[in-house]
Enzyme design. Structure first.
Site, PDB file in Angstrom:
ATOM      1  CG  ASN A 232     -24.685  32.821  45.303  1.00  0.00           C
ATOM      2  OD1 ASN A 232     -23.938  32.096  44.656  1.00  0.00           O
ATOM      3  ND2 ASN A 232     -25.275  33.876  44.773  1.00  0.00           N
ATOM      4  CE  LYS A 309     -23.257  30.803  41.868  1.00  0.00           C
ATOM      5  NZ  LYS A 309     -24.052  32.045  41.873  1.00  0.00           N
ATOM      6  CD  GLU A 313     -22.645  34.299  39.036  1.00  0.00           C
ATOM      7  OE1 GLU A 313     -23.453  34.095  39.955  1.00  0.00           O
ATOM      8  OE2 GLU A 313     -22.961  34.764  37.927  1.00  0.00           O
ATOM      9  CG  ASP A 392     -27.066  34.280  34.263  1.00  0.00           C
ATOM     10  OD1 ASP A 392     -27.954  33.512  34.633  1.00  0.00           O
ATOM     11  OD2 ASP A 392     -26.510  35.103  35.017  1.00  0.00           O
ATOM     12  CD  GLU A 420     -30.634  37.343  37.338  1.00  0.00           C
ATOM     13  OE1 GLU A 420     -30.879  36.124  37.475  1.00  0.00           O
ATOM     14  OE2 GLU A 420     -29.491  37.828  37.440  1.00  0.00           O
TER      15      GLU A 420
HETATM   16  C1  GCV Z   1     -27.768  33.009  42.664  1.00  0.00           C
HETATM   17  C2  GCV Z   1     -26.903  35.008  37.874  1.00  0.00           C
HETATM   18  C3  GCV Z   1     -27.579  35.838  38.917  1.00  0.00           C
HETATM   19  C4  GCV Z   1     -27.072  35.517  40.305  1.00  0.00           C
HETATM   20  C5  GCV Z   1     -27.296  34.024  40.549  1.00  0.00           C
HETATM   21  C6  GCV Z   1     -26.528  33.264  39.472  1.00  0.00           C
HETATM   22  C7  GCV Z   1     -26.701  31.772  39.591  1.00  0.00           C
HETATM   23  O1  GCV Z   1     -25.578  35.371  37.737  1.00  0.00           O
HETATM   24  O2  GCV Z   1     -27.400  37.176  38.628  1.00  0.00           O
HETATM   25  O3  GCV Z   1     -27.795  36.285  41.226  1.00  0.00           O
HETATM   26  O4  GCV Z   1     -26.840  33.664  41.822  1.00  0.00           O
HETATM   27  O5  GCV Z   1     -27.006  33.651  38.203  1.00  0.00           O
HETATM   28  O6  GCV Z   1     -27.519  31.248  38.847  1.00  0.00           O
HETATM   29  O7  GCV Z   1     -26.046  31.163  40.398  1.00  0.00           O
END
Ligand code: GCV
Length: 845
Positions: A232, A309, A313, A392, A420
């Site tokens: 991000n 990316k 999201e 994910d 995560e």
């Molecule tokens: C960096 C998941 C995580 C996000 C992450 C995303 C991704 O959704 O919760 O924090 O963002 O994956 O891999 O881009």
């Protein structure tokens, strides 16, 4: 013998006699697997025949060869106490010689490895060289020599024999990278071990010594690239004023053969670049990228490339202009190509506003639907970076079908070292067994055998480039990842990227020996705990392919079973009163199964052939559905949670057998985390069993779900200052309620112990909120028996599943009629909340 040496020897002998345990030196974990612990005398003697001379061939200024030399000499000196006479050139005596193969050939063209070396591969061999017995490390490249040096040092640290060695090692794939999700402000998205080592307050920490230490660790296991900022991406990282600092970071990584790369934001040309568009097909945008890339390479000639990316999201992407991921990837790829740079374009593109009411909608289908039609349309310096599962990084997912669907496009698998959805390093979860299953999985994508490890390496479809990427997120914590056992995942990831045919047992055994000790008992204790931990975590969080049943809208940590439902994120498990699971079949479901090749689709389409552990990922079944194991789905849910929580508790006892045998620092730090995990596993167990018991109305055959004899609910105690509060979701606290204290002076809760048999210990289930360090004190019959402060740094902002924590008091006799009083003193957001207490008995009641 010199006097100083005699004195040191006497002192060492004396201190060993007086302090028998003092030989276990204190450690922080910062050295990870590069501790180079001293081998015992007998094992050291095995290396007596190492030559006394060391020669480094080649350019004396080569930084990679210098690193190789220093590492090898450092490792050998530390492990067996041997030093070498360093010679500038080969002389007629036995020597340890390192250098690239072309330099050996200049001296003796007949020297050749027994099998071919590919890029980064190396040959370690005892050979006759100019009529002397020499030990050589050689490779096509200087980086390969570095990897060979680390490997020889590791072999010695493990006490492996190198007599008559002639070993060729080639990496399985050219791409073996790590990604960090570090933000410019110093925070790390999904990082669980402190602040960034790369950034702070908008600045690049170019001279932070931890960067070199990280690069050395990476190089030691063959990692050759590092992407340092969050996907991000903040577009300002590409601003011109950041280039000198980025160049310093690149210099540091280069010493260890690690290429620097950064994540870029596709909207950059517009948001920070002064253009009115970021349309990838606009020539002005192409020119913008070209200029940016040229400037970057002027500062860093061996820059690796970009990670992208987009359309994901909230990140903008080519769809904004009706363009495809290929249009976007290629415009950047064109700019990078003259410099040999690559683009990692992430396949994590999906709509998080899906209509959950439509039974045909399915997030799992997104990556394949978006990228399969573009196969062959990407430039050859584009690599599609594909998460290993279609959702994910859940505790269990099937393999992403996209991995088998790109025949004319480069690909890399994306794995996640940072835990995560697998316990955020507060829980132990060794992920190598999971990754092994993924890498060995045969997608049959060419009609014949095509395991994932071959697909990503480019072997199946003869792609020029491909491999492995892992999101690691090390932080400023001294031990890099927080939990003293969590670095096993980084080590194991890298070892698999080098050689996916290693077994999880081999990897854990190596890691345990290098990180703790070669002692068989220590090794066995560590490896058996590691090897069991993924299945244990799965069994108390999300068995049968339901995915991690966590709070998917927030922390991704504690239980949050319903958080995935009735919203657009698409992590649905579709549990209702009658059954559970997502129907993804072609016949009656979302059709996701049809994305696999026919032999794989056939397995998942049918209820009979779908393995139990993925059943609910592919099928919606009634709770009474009988698994291959012979249990019903609902009974499996109950049993696996009780068994998983019991196993987590076992880890504590198992670890305690190591007291005094490893250093106290790491012993205590790991023990604290394992104790916490065992308590939090109970929180998970109770929340999920309670939820499914209520929803299904089906009793647990063993009578456990929903029944907690011996538990005293805090809200039922006599409260002074404390007030009951409802907890949502209700299953995240026993009885759906807790008590909290809003009075700064503190509150208390008490009751009289009425059992006939004396109890020996009290367990207090309380809530540890991150912001604030509340205090608790426990009195029995007026006597203070225990006190503690809450500071576990959990990702918890409120009373609930993220914050629920256990504390055991020391053993004490509690008799009938004793008053138990718990005092809580709140601090900031932490209201010293309590859920319940339980007692333990030394004798069977
Ligand atoms: C960096 C998941 C995580 C996000 C992450 C995303 C991704 O959704 O919760 O924090 O963002 O994956 O891999 O881009």
């Amino acid at each position: 013998m010199c006097k100083r040496f005699v004195l040191a020897t006497i002192l060492a002998a004396l201190s060993a006699a007086l302090f028998p345990f003092a030989s276990v030196r204190s450690e922080t974990g910062a050295e990870a697997w590069l501790r180079y612990a001293r081998l015992d005398e007998k094992t050291s003697r095995e290396y007596n025949r190492l030559p006394a001379t060391f020669v480094r061939l080649g350019n004396p200024n080569s930084i990679l060869l210098r690193s190789a030399q220093s590492e090898l000499l450092r490792g050998i000196q530390a492990t067996i106490g041997r030093t070498f006479r360093i010679e500038p050139r080969i002389s007629p005596e036995p020597a340890l010689i390192i250098g690239t193969l072309d330099l050996f050939h200049e001296i003796d063209p007949a020297i050749n490895p027994p099998s071919a070396l590919v890029a980064d591969g190396f040959w370690i061999a005892q050979i006759r060289f100019r009529e002397q017995n020499c030990l050589i490390i050689t490779s096509q490249s200087e980086r390969g020599v570095l990897y060979g040096a680390f490997t020889l040092a590791r072999k010695i640290a493990l006490g492996e024999s190198i007599a008559n060695i002639s070993e060729v090692q080639n990496p399985s794939a050219p791409i073996r990278w790590v990604d960090q999700w570090d933000n410019l402000d110093g925070s790390i998205e999904r990082g669980y071990a402190g602040r960034s080592i790369f950034f702070e307050s908008g600045k690049i920490l170019a001279s932070n010594p931890r960067i070199a230490a990280y690069a050395r660790l990476l190089a030691s296991v063959g990692i050759n690239g590092c992407n340092i900022n969050n996907v991000n991406a903040n577009p300002h990282l590409l601003d011109e004023e950041n280039l000198p600092q980025l160049a310093i970071v690149a210099n540091t990584l280069r010493q260890w053969g690690v290429q620097l790369s950064i994540s870029v934001n596709l909207s950059g040309p517009k948001t920070t670049g002064g253009l009115e568009t970021f349309d990838p097909l606009d020539p002005k945008v192409a020119e913008w990228w070209r200029k940016k890339v040229d400037a970057l390479y002027a500062a860093i000639p061996d820059f690796g490339g970009f990670v992208v990316k987009a359309d994901s999201e909230g990140q903008l992407g080519p769809s904004f202009y009706g363009r495809t991921p290929a249009d976007a990837a290629n415009v950047i790829a064109h700019a990078l190509k003259p410099h040999n740079g690559v683009v990692f374009y992430r396949a994590f593109v999906y709509n998080h506003h899906l209509d959950w009411r439509d039974p045909k909608n399915d997030r799992a289908k997104a990556a394949y639907e978006n990228f399969r039609p573009l196969d062959g349309k990407f430039e050859d310096n584009v690599i599609i970076q594909i998460k290993h599962g279609p959702i994910d990084f859940q505790v269990r997912e099937p393999v992403s079908p996209l991995l088998g669907a790109l025949q004319n496009t480069n690909e890399a698998i994306e794995l996640q070292v940072t835990q995560e959805y697998t316990g955020q390093q507060h829980h132990l979860c060794f992920l190598i067994p999971m990754w092994k299953e993924v890498l060995d999985f045969d997608l049959h994508s060419n009609g014949a055998t095509s395991p994932v490890k071959d697909l990503i390496a480019g072997k199946t479809f003869h792609r020029p480039i491909g491999g492995f990427v892992a999101v690691v997120n090390v932080g400023s914590d001294e031990n890099w990842l927080g939990h003293p056992l969590a670095m096993s995942n980084l080590y194991g990831y890298a070892r698999l990227a080098w050689n996916p045919n290693l077994t999880a047992r081999e990897i854990s055994n190596e890691w345990a020996a290098l990180t703790f000790s070669r002692d068989p008992k220590i090794r066995l204790t560590v490896t058996s705990t590691l090897l069991a931990s993924w299945n244990t975590y799965e069994s108390y969080t999300g068995p049968l392919g339901m995915q991690t049943l966590t709070d998917i809208l927030g922390s991704h940590y504690g239980p949050g079973i319903e958080s995935s439902e009735e919203n657009g994120w698409g992590q649905w498990h579709r549990a209702d009163a009658k059954g559970v699971g997502m129907d993804r079949t072609v016949a009656t479901g979302t059709g996701y199964v049809g994305q696999y090749s026919p032999p794989v689709a056939k397995i998942y389409e049918s209820l009979e052939t779908t393995p139990d552990q993925l059943l609910l990922f592919f099928h919606h079944v009634p709770y009474h559905y009988v698994l291959h194991s012979g249990k019903t789905v609902i009974q499996h849910i109950y049993d696996s949670h009780y068994e998983g929580a019991a196993q987590a508790d076992e880890y504590v006892r198992f670890w305690q057998t190591l007291k005094g045998e490893i250093d106290d620092e790491r012993y205590n730090a790991a023990l604290a985390r394992l104790e916490y995990q065992s308590g939090h596993a109970v929180v998970w167990r109770d929340a999920i069993c309670e939820y499914f018991f209520k929803l299904s109305g089906i009793a647990d055959r063993e009578g456990r779900a929903g029944h907690h004899p011996g538990r005293i609910e805090a809200e039922s105690m006599q409260l002074d200052g404390y007030a009951p509060v409802d907890v949502t979701p209700r299953e995240n606290a026993s009885g759906g309620k807790a008590i909290e204290c809003l009075s700064p002076q503190g509150c208390s809760a008490r009751f009289v112990f009425k059992e006939v048999l004396p109890a020996s210990r009290i367990t207090i289930q309380y809530f540890d909120i991150r912001e604030g360090d509340a205090k608790y004190r426990v009195f029995v019959a007026g006597k203070l028996i225990d006190e503690w402060t809450t500071n576990l740094q959990l990702p918890a902002t409120k009373i609930g599943g993220d914050s629920s924590t256990r504390h055991h008091t020391p053993e004490i006799m509690i008799k009938k009629g004793d008053e138990i009083r718990i005092e809580g003193i709140p601090d900031k957001d932490d209201h010293a909340a309590i859920d319940y207490i339980e007692f333990s008995w030394n004798i069977q009641r």
